[in-house]
Design a protein around this motif. Sequence first.
Motif, PDB file in Angstrom:
ATOM      1  N   THR A 199     -19.114  -3.166  -3.524  1.00 31.18           N
ATOM      2  CA  THR A 199     -18.150  -3.312  -2.436  1.00 31.18           C
ATOM      3  C   THR A 199     -18.897  -3.675  -1.158  1.00 31.18           C
ATOM      4  O   THR A 199     -19.752  -2.928  -0.708  1.00 31.18           O
ATOM      5  N   LEU A 235     -11.929  -3.287  -3.049  1.00 32.06           N
ATOM      6  CA  LEU A 235     -12.510  -1.988  -3.405  1.00 32.06           C
ATOM      7  C   LEU A 235     -13.004  -1.963  -4.852  1.00 32.06           C
ATOM      8  O   LEU A 235     -12.355  -2.482  -5.754  1.00 32.06           O
ATOM      9  N   PRO A 264     -15.383   4.070  -1.096  1.00 39.67           N
ATOM     10  CA  PRO A 264     -15.288   3.487  -2.440  1.00 39.67           C
ATOM     11  C   PRO A 264     -16.350   4.112  -3.349  1.00 39.67           C
ATOM     12  O   PRO A 264     -17.414   4.502  -2.883  1.00 39.67           O
ATOM     13  N   ASN A 265     -16.032   4.266  -4.634  1.00 45.41           N
ATOM     14  CA  ASN A 265     -14.995   3.606  -5.379  1.00 45.41           C
ATOM     15  C   ASN A 265     -13.609   4.243  -5.271  1.00 45.41           C
ATOM     16  O   ASN A 265     -12.669   3.811  -5.955  1.00 45.41           O
TER      17      ASN A 265
END
Length: 525
Positions: free
Chosen positions: A309, A303, A255-256
């Motif tokens: 996250t 996410l 992530p992102n």
Amino acid sequence: MRDFHFPGRSPVLSTNGMCATSHPLGAKIAIDTLARGGNAVDAAIAGAVVLGLCEPQMTGLGGDAFVLLKPAGSEDVLALNGSGRAPAGASAQKLRAQGLKTVPETSPHAVTVPGAVDTFCTLSDAHGKLGIADTLAPVIAYFDDGVPVAPRVASDWALAADTLQGSARDLYLVDGKPPQVGHRLALPGQAEVLRRIAKDGRAGFYEGEVAADMVATLRAAGGVHTQEDFAFTASDWTDPISGLYKGVELVEHPPNGQGATAILMNNILAQFDIAGLDPMGAKRAHIEAEAAKLAYDARNRLLADPDHTARLAHMLDMETARRLAALINPKRAMAAAAPLTEAIHKDTIYITVVDRDRMAVSLIYSIFHSFGSGMASDKFGILMQNRGAGFTLDRWHPNEMGPGKRPMHTIIPGMLRKDGRVTMPFGVMGGAYQPNGHSRFLSNMVDFGMDAQTAIDAPRSFADGSVLNVERGYSDTVRAELYAMGHDVRTPDTAIGGAQAIRIDESGYLEGASDPRKDGCALGY
């Protein structure tokens, strides 16, 4: 091997170097860069930048980029996150106070600071051979002189022309209408920007007159961007994530990016005997659609910007996949997953390059929706992305818009590794489809023994919210069976996504594959 009685593409083979991408000129520029002494990094940057001219509805200097890199002489994979951030003045609360439920896609609030140029400069400095000035030099002339509009590009252009606003209409329309196939598009303002980047590096874009042009355009439209937001933009080296599917390791961005979605989807599919099904049959399409609903639901809830996250390990855990797989009825469609927290789109370019030393680059580069925000900077004509539409305005959601945050990002380059050896850089364009596309591409090869080109050519389906989009490559019988299972079966307006790949054969040759859904090709030398 394909049946030569039917139309199709053969894989492209070479030994010294290979590029696969969505427009022939991008592939040619990349191969020319290799032939004149550049490496895969130099070639990928040159090819990607020219694609901003060849496919301006898909990408450009005002967008973001993600990269996976296998250095020469190593089987490690490095990840470079070139996604931009919301400006310091961004506020979900202020947009909610205006009665908005989502970030308006064609407003300045959807424009995050572009990260691609910093990505190219960072990548060139760290792993290129030629330097950014030498890499860009042959590309600039194309922006000055123009290139003819290709067929798929013209088709996409016509569908999205109404997005363009203000000075962007003067740049990207001809007498107020989308250009026809063969029309020569030149972007001399962006040629000047590239000259400044070649001379001054990232400062030529993120500081001075070019940055001031973008900021002035955005603020005139009601944006909160400042030159400080641009000056402090930087891409980040991160550690990739990965997961095994029947002995093949799928390497993704953390992530992102949404790469974890593809790994989770593979883990769900691993609970079923996919290889025992008809690869073009309804049962496989149904199970894949159900797995996608569950994996994307997890994505939508979990996410976000990596600093926000906290449950990535949960998404990657095989036990999570087992529990989700148990929810799938092999004979009946479940209700659609929760609505997507980011706006749907299908517009991205992807380029992969492998050189003679087997450095491999997997690079994806996008302005999000077709023509991005629809806004271009007034002086230099930089079309600005609307990646901020990937934020949610839901209070307390990890992907809630906020100052300096990166939105959940759909563009994900991929690589495959087997027994510790990198075997294939690849990518599947198509916005939200990309994790599903990564999973389908890998399954086609692992479960059904397809080569990369055949795996790309095969028909696609995608559970997009409450709709199951099914390409015309599927039979009417399959459509009827899916409908009987409870799916809302539709034929999409355009083909689903596009893919490119290069297989690195252990014996020493390269095998390139390119999606016929796009205008591009694989080229080697």
